[in-house]
Write an enzyme that holds these catalytic residues in place. Structure first.
Site, mmCIF file in Angstrom:
data_model
loop_
_atom_site.group_PDB
_atom_site.id
_atom_site.type_symbol
_atom_site.label_atom_id
_atom_site.label_comp_id
_atom_site.label_asym_id
_atom_site.label_seq_id
_atom_site.Cartn_x
_atom_site.Cartn_y
_atom_site.Cartn_z
ATOM 1 N N SER A 83 28.894 40.407 36.332
ATOM 2 C CA SER A 83 28.884 39.017 35.878
ATOM 3 C C SER A 83 28.748 38.893 34.359
ATOM 4 C CB SER A 83 27.778 38.266 36.621
ATOM 5 O OG SER A 83 27.904 36.889 36.415
ATOM 6 N N ASP A 112 32.379 33.441 31.954
ATOM 7 C CA ASP A 112 31.624 34.702 31.870
ATOM 8 C C ASP A 112 32.540 35.838 32.369
ATOM 9 O OD1 ASP A 112 31.562 34.028 34.584
ATOM 10 O OD2 ASP A 112 29.616 34.975 34.901
ATOM 11 N N ASP A 152 33.066 37.519 35.136
ATOM 12 C CA ASP A 152 33.776 37.452 36.415
ATOM 13 C C ASP A 152 34.239 36.036 36.733
ATOM 14 O OD1 ASP A 152 31.155 36.589 36.846
ATOM 15 O OD2 ASP A 152 31.138 37.239 38.930
ATOM 16 N N ASP A 177 33.017 33.216 37.545
ATOM 17 C CA ASP A 177 32.467 32.228 38.468
ATOM 18 C C ASP A 177 31.818 31.103 37.661
ATOM 19 O OD1 ASP A 177 30.367 33.829 37.622
ATOM 20 O OD2 ASP A 177 29.391 33.942 39.576
HETATM 21 MG MG MG Z 1 29.320 35.429 36.859
#
Ligand code: MG
Length: 433
Positions: A90, A228, A230, A232
């Site tokens: 992340s 960020d 990844d 999400d």
């Molecule tokens: Mg993330």
């Protein structure tokens, strides 16, 4: 300490983490016969992903490799499988990596599912399948296109808007610029290449987004967005190059969706409760918001930039949020929207504290004479003109203190009162000890 933190398994890449990826693969593969895997853009992604895939295959599971994709794209792809595993850490620095586990409805593995995987990993119980049951990995091509196609369904009109996309050299670089171009947007890209490193600081917080703010104003863009590692998460910058606080972004997105029932965390601003939504509050963390949305709700989110659109999936989806923000910015000036929302002063802090007994601390806090107290996450004291939240950190031996009020002096007063009581409590513990 369990394997799973609030956002899956995470650690600095070393022999233990790589071996763990194999073991988790075996455990997941025993429970779920057909699993899709993907990764963000870290240098260690191949070694982690191949260890994971080896485990899945060794357990006799089928495995589809979706390649480099954002977490919400992998979660969306999971609906065609029994489960999904994302190799990512992340917003952690590039030396970290980890695993996030997904159900086919796009929700993260719940605590009982995590406990089961952990038990299997720690006991080393799952053996590998007989050789004749072991399969080969297959490529799962098209996860990005399927996610884009689903998002485009909700945005039929072409958008006249200029957007700067800062993917932070993370996984959003394979999807967000292309999605926005499909929507008709003029896209300026920033940090949309893969190097395995994150030159701007990968968490989308204001202090990491100076370059984005500058490029937005210099290019005359209507909007700047940042993800960020990844993707999400999404945070945004208005056309004047100003970072939009997460609490305001939550309201702006909810209003654009015409959402009635929304879910957010206990530490989100009281502004959200004043905007006419039915608001349900959860403990801190996007997993808690996602779990609550399983029971119903139009939209949910957390001020750190996790936005969940249950019509698509229960995974926080920075990519869908990018399309929604572009649509909003094509209709009106973001700065007008931002400036028309109330903003209340908020003060946050954290400090070291071992072995705090929250119930004892709470009885001291009651001296502040709150109107009401809630225990969703730690202790939250509500007053006529503000609130104070005291909670133990989930990851460190720390107490976190948050105060919000209608005026700056009152926010300071609430914070200082909370701080004084906590310090007295800690001192009395030392004296007794
Ligand atoms: Mg993330």
């Amino acid at each position: 300490m369990g394997l799973f933190g609030t956002s899956g398994i995470r650690g600095i890449v070393n022999r233990d983490l790589i071996c763990l990826a194999f073991k988790v693969g075996v455990a997941v593969g025993k429970e779920h016969g057909n699993v899709v895997v993907g990764s963000d853009t870290r240098t260690s992604n191949d070694v982690m992903k191949h260890a994971l895939i080896s485990g899945l295959l060794a357990a006799g599971a089928r495995c589809g490799d979706a390649g480099v994709v954002p977490t919400p794209t992998l979660a969306f792809a999971s609906r065609e499988f029994d489960a999904g595993v994302m190799v990512t850490a992340s917003h952690n620095p590039p030396e970290y990596n980890g695993l996030k586990l997904w159900n086919s409805d796009g929700s993260a593995f719940g605590s009982s599912q995590q406990d089961q995987i952990e038990e299997m990993v720690l006991s080393d119980s799952p053996g590998v399948a007989p050789w004749a049951e072991i399969k080969n990995v297959s490529l799962h091509l098209g996860a990005v296109e399927q996610h884009v196609t689903r998002i485009l369904q909700d945005f039929p009109a072409r958008l006249k808007v200029r957007v700067v996309v800062d993917a932070g050299c993370g996984a959003a670089s394979v999807i967000t610029p292309y999605l926005l171009e499909e929507l008709g947007a003029e896209v300026v890209t920033l940090n949309c290449y893969h190097s395995g490193f994150f030159p701007r600081g990968i968490e989308p917080v204001e202090s990491n987004l100076g370059e984005l703010m500058k490029v937005v104003t210099e290019s005359g863009a209507d909007l700047g967005i940042a993800h960020d590692g990844d993707a999400d998460r999404l945070m945004a910058v208005d056309e004047r190059g100003r970072f939009i606080p997460g609490d305001k972004l939550l309201v702006i997105l909810a209003q654009a969706l015409v959402a009635k029932d929304i879910v957010t965390t206990v530490d989100a601003s009281m502004v959200i409760g004043e905007m006419g939504f039915n608001v349900r509050r959860t403990r801190v963390g996007d997993t808690a918001v996602s779990e609550e949305l399983k029971k119903g709700g139009d939209f949910g989110g957390e001020a750190s930039g996790s936005w969940i659109f249950p019509g698509v999936s229960l995974c926080p989806d920075g990519i869908y949020a990018a399309a929604q923000m572009a649509a909003i910015a094509s209709r009106q000036k973001l700065s007008d929207l931002v400036d028309n929302l109330p903003a209340y002063p908020l003060q946050r802090g954290s400090f070291r504290a071992d072995g705090v007994v929250m119930s004892t601390l709470e009885s001291s806090l009651m001296a502040l004479e709150p109107l009401s107290v809630s225990h969703i996450d730690g202790v939250k004291l509500d007053f006529a003109d503000g609130w104070l939240l005291v909670r133990a950190s989930g990851t460190e031996p720390k107490i976190r203190l948050t105060a919000e009020a209608r005026s700056q002096p009152r926010a300071h007063e609430l914070y200082d009162n909370g701080l004084r009581i906590i310090k007295d409590y800690l001192q009395s513990k030392e004296t007794v000890g």
